[in-house]
Scaffold this active site. Sequence first.
Site, PDB file in Angstrom:
ATOM      1  N   HIS A  86      78.076 -10.925  15.457  1.00 54.24           N
ATOM      2  CA  HIS A  86      77.656 -11.600  16.700  1.00 54.24           C
ATOM      3  C   HIS A  86      78.675 -12.634  17.160  1.00 54.24           C
ATOM      4  CE1 HIS A  86      75.424 -14.800  14.252  1.00 54.24           C
ATOM      5  NE2 HIS A  86      75.770 -15.550  15.276  1.00 54.24           N
ATOM      6  N   ASP A 221      75.839  -8.202   9.602  1.00 62.55           N
ATOM      7  CA  ASP A 221      76.419  -9.037  10.660  1.00 62.55           C
ATOM      8  C   ASP A 221      77.842  -9.509  10.307  1.00 62.55           C
ATOM      9  OD1 ASP A 221      76.726 -10.593  12.903  1.00 62.55           O
ATOM     10  OD2 ASP A 221      74.834 -11.670  12.685  1.00 62.55           O
ATOM     11  N   SER A 651      77.334 -19.904  11.778  1.00 65.12           N
ATOM     12  CA  SER A 651      77.460 -18.458  11.723  1.00 65.12           C
ATOM     13  C   SER A 651      78.878 -18.088  11.364  1.00 65.12           C
ATOM     14  CB  SER A 651      77.092 -17.838  13.058  1.00 65.12           C
ATOM     15  OG  SER A 651      75.711 -17.692  13.124  1.00 65.12           O
TER      16      SER A 651
HETATM   17  N1  ARG Z   1      69.967 -16.381  15.362  1.00 66.05           N
HETATM   18  C1  ARG Z   1      71.356 -16.295  15.086  1.00 66.05           C
HETATM   19  C2  ARG Z   1      72.063 -17.538  15.666  1.00 66.05           C
HETATM   20  O1  ARG Z   1      71.453 -18.417  16.143  1.00 66.05           O
HETATM   21  C3  ARG Z   1      71.966 -15.009  15.521  1.00 66.05           C
HETATM   22  C4  ARG Z   1      72.030 -14.765  16.999  1.00 66.05           C
HETATM   23  C5  ARG Z   1      72.648 -13.465  17.438  1.00 66.05           C
HETATM   24  N2  ARG Z   1      71.777 -12.322  17.276  1.00 66.05           N
HETATM   25  C6  ARG Z   1      70.824 -11.905  18.165  1.00 66.05           C
HETATM   26  N3  ARG Z   1      70.082 -10.854  17.851  1.00 66.05           N
HETATM   27  N4  ARG Z   1      70.623 -12.458  19.330  1.00 66.05           N
HETATM   28  O2  ARG Z   1      72.930 -17.619  16.425  1.00 66.05           O
HETATM   29  N1  ASP Z   2      72.906 -17.907  14.049  1.00 63.95           N
HETATM   30  C1  ASP Z   2      73.431 -19.234  14.113  1.00 63.95           C
HETATM   31  C2  ASP Z   2      74.892 -19.222  14.611  1.00 63.95           C
HETATM   32  O1  ASP Z   2      75.242 -18.366  15.388  1.00 63.95           O
HETATM   33  C3  ASP Z   2      73.298 -19.941  12.810  1.00 63.95           C
HETATM   34  C4  ASP Z   2      72.030 -20.721  12.710  1.00 63.95           C
HETATM   35  O2  ASP Z   2      71.562 -21.260  13.729  1.00 63.95           O
HETATM   36  O3  ASP Z   2      71.521 -20.840  11.597  1.00 63.95           O
HETATM   37  O4  ASP Z   2      75.657 -20.118  14.370  1.00 63.95           O
END
Ligand code: ARG
Ligand code: ASP
Length: 716
Positions: A86, A221, A651
């Site tokens: 991502h 990921d 991330s």
């Molecule tokens: N929750 C994770 C972070 O805050 C991954 C976000 C990307 N993935 C998604 N399915 N939107 O950034």
């Molecule tokens: N998914 C988040 C990021 O993209 C990480 C988190 O918020 O724990 O940095």
Amino acid sequence: MLKKNLFLSVFALLSFLSLQAKEGMWIPTLLNKYNIEEMKQMGFKLTADDIYSVNQASMKDAVVLFGSGCTAELISGDGLLITNHHCGFDAIQNHSSLQHDYLTNGFWAKNHQEELANPGLSVRFLNRMEDVSDQILAGTEGKPNDSISVVISRNTKQMIAKASEKGKFEAAVQPLFYGNQYFLYVYEVFTDVRLVGAPPTSIGKFGGDTDNWMWPRHTGDFSYFRIYANKDNQPAKYSPDNVPYKPKKFFKISIKGVQPNDFTLVFGYPGRTQEYLPSQAIQQIMEQGDPDKIKIRDLKLGLLATDMNKDPGVRIQYAAKYANTSNAWKKWQGEVKGLKRLNAIETKQKFESEFKNWVDANPERKSRYSEVLPNFEKLYSQIASYTKANDYYGEIVLRGTDIFSIISFFDAIEARWSTLSTADQQKIQNAIQAKLDEYFNEYNRATDEKVFGKLLGLYAKEMDPAFLPEDFKTLMSKTSQDELISKVYRKSVFTDQAKLAEITSGLNAKKLKTLSQDQVFQIFRSLKKQFESKVEPYFTSIQKQIDGNMKTYTAGIMEMNQGKSLWPDANKTLRVSYGKVEGFEPMDGVTYIYYTTLEGIMQKDNPAIYDYNVPQALRDLYQKKDYGRYGQNGQMNVCFTASNHTTGGNSGSPVIDANGNLVGVNFDRCWEGTMSDLMFDPERCRNIALDIRYALFITDKLAGAGYLLDEMKIEE
Ligand code: ARG
Ligand code: ASP
């Protein structure tokens, strides 16, 4: 299990919490002072110098800020980086086309020549950091607030100029603890960063937004990039003559696997936390801010989802927008739940009364801090209506609908046009075609018009009438939702690429004027003007007073806790979080174990559901149980959870074991613990990491890119 006073854990009741999940995002240069003993107790085998040193190669030389909001780490002597899928998504998407659909099929460069350049992508190495509070605050003593900021900005400018050594480095001075301390950060910036490999989205984004923020998780990921340098191993603009960068340090990879209670260290660039906010702020977030934003996005996401499910073309067009909108939306919901469960408001109030007792016990403290808590009470009640208006404006006018975003692009051009040189005007002219292509590529009129109708309806209904312009109120009172779409939206030139391209070719002041007379443009302008005159100045000014009060409050908290370890809120600078591999109990009767396996991917497999359509090649590997050296006891591990305190920006961060080897790549948190940006709960806050063995397995067995593993150092 013991009940803990969670906010007090900020103030490190260490004996209580040691060998417990660990709150905090710690400053790497201060580990010896505060943390190393505890880290050793938890199993860490190395020294603070192995993590950060300016005299010898250390882990900090193998961790980079990737782009503007992720972390990545070096895993070879030839500049190879691993980060999240991502985090690399934009780059992968930009190289994708119908002929080369790298999002769907994955991308693997077979040699250096095939690696793809990414204009605009850079990585930053931290060269050094240091506490410069004394220099930055020099000359501020006893001055009124306004002159303090002048002095600070002068001192900062001078320091940056010196530290950047005529452009060799990028330097920044950042406040910590709301300006009670300042740190200098000196970075080396590399701008030739090439895409090396990425799995197909069906692996790299497996589970999609459905599984996002959730455990059990099965997302592969990861993606690979490579840093290029000039022949002297120095940063250089992209050039075919550049060569792979030789890092001072890269991580060895351990494929021994992780066990419960194993020590874990996450080293990266967490973006933002707010652990010191007073009870009134927490209350506003829980009861107003988060619910408002969730409600607005509910509406929008529902409309997008309906259209995306009906039409695969629309699914592709809105995939990135949907993911972005839903990411924070889902997090806020977890955050509210988590704060409620922690009785966050009462917990803060309890701390505030302890603070008050501490202040009242001493006349000298009283003279400095007695106004702080009453000030918060006053300021947060003053800002409430502006915060709401600010959220609505941000979510609806700035980020809500496609048509306002393209209008705001032309609005900015119109505002500056007459002041621009002919050359600059030409530059804008040249960029417009590409901008329109990009915009209309990801635009579906039938979808956006519904979003427009519904969101404007909500704006009219929910905004304080004093913050709504008269012409808008009149329009909304005599126009139905359907008419707003059929008579206003569809008539707009901004819905029609061909017409818009025609008008904007040979752009000039007159044409811009015509554009601005479009009715949707007029609505946008009127809302913007009203916001900029009736909301923004008040919001900003009260927020500034709150920030100043936060500075005094945190100074008091620091004084109250002298000698104890406190950590400053995350601010997108390099931090260490340590914890251990562990699962948790999200709710009564449910236990989450700390890892997932390929078994779980097959259980979720469903070709009819986009997010769960497992690629055939992975099904085949599963059938044959062909896991090579990456599997264990006939099982292929995919992700694991640990108790490192992380946030957005972490991330892609390396998850490092007790010996300093890479065992995972951080990518998310568990939903039940997403309040950790405001208040950490050692029992429920868990970060989610990709098990490095799964990344290697996919690279080697599924993608046939095992040659990449040859440049890594893998410990079996
Ligand atoms: N929750 C994770 C972070 O805050 C991954 C976000 C990307 N993935 C998604 N399915 N939107 O950034
Ligand atoms: N998914 C988040 C990021 O993209 C990480 C988190 O918020 O724990 O940095």
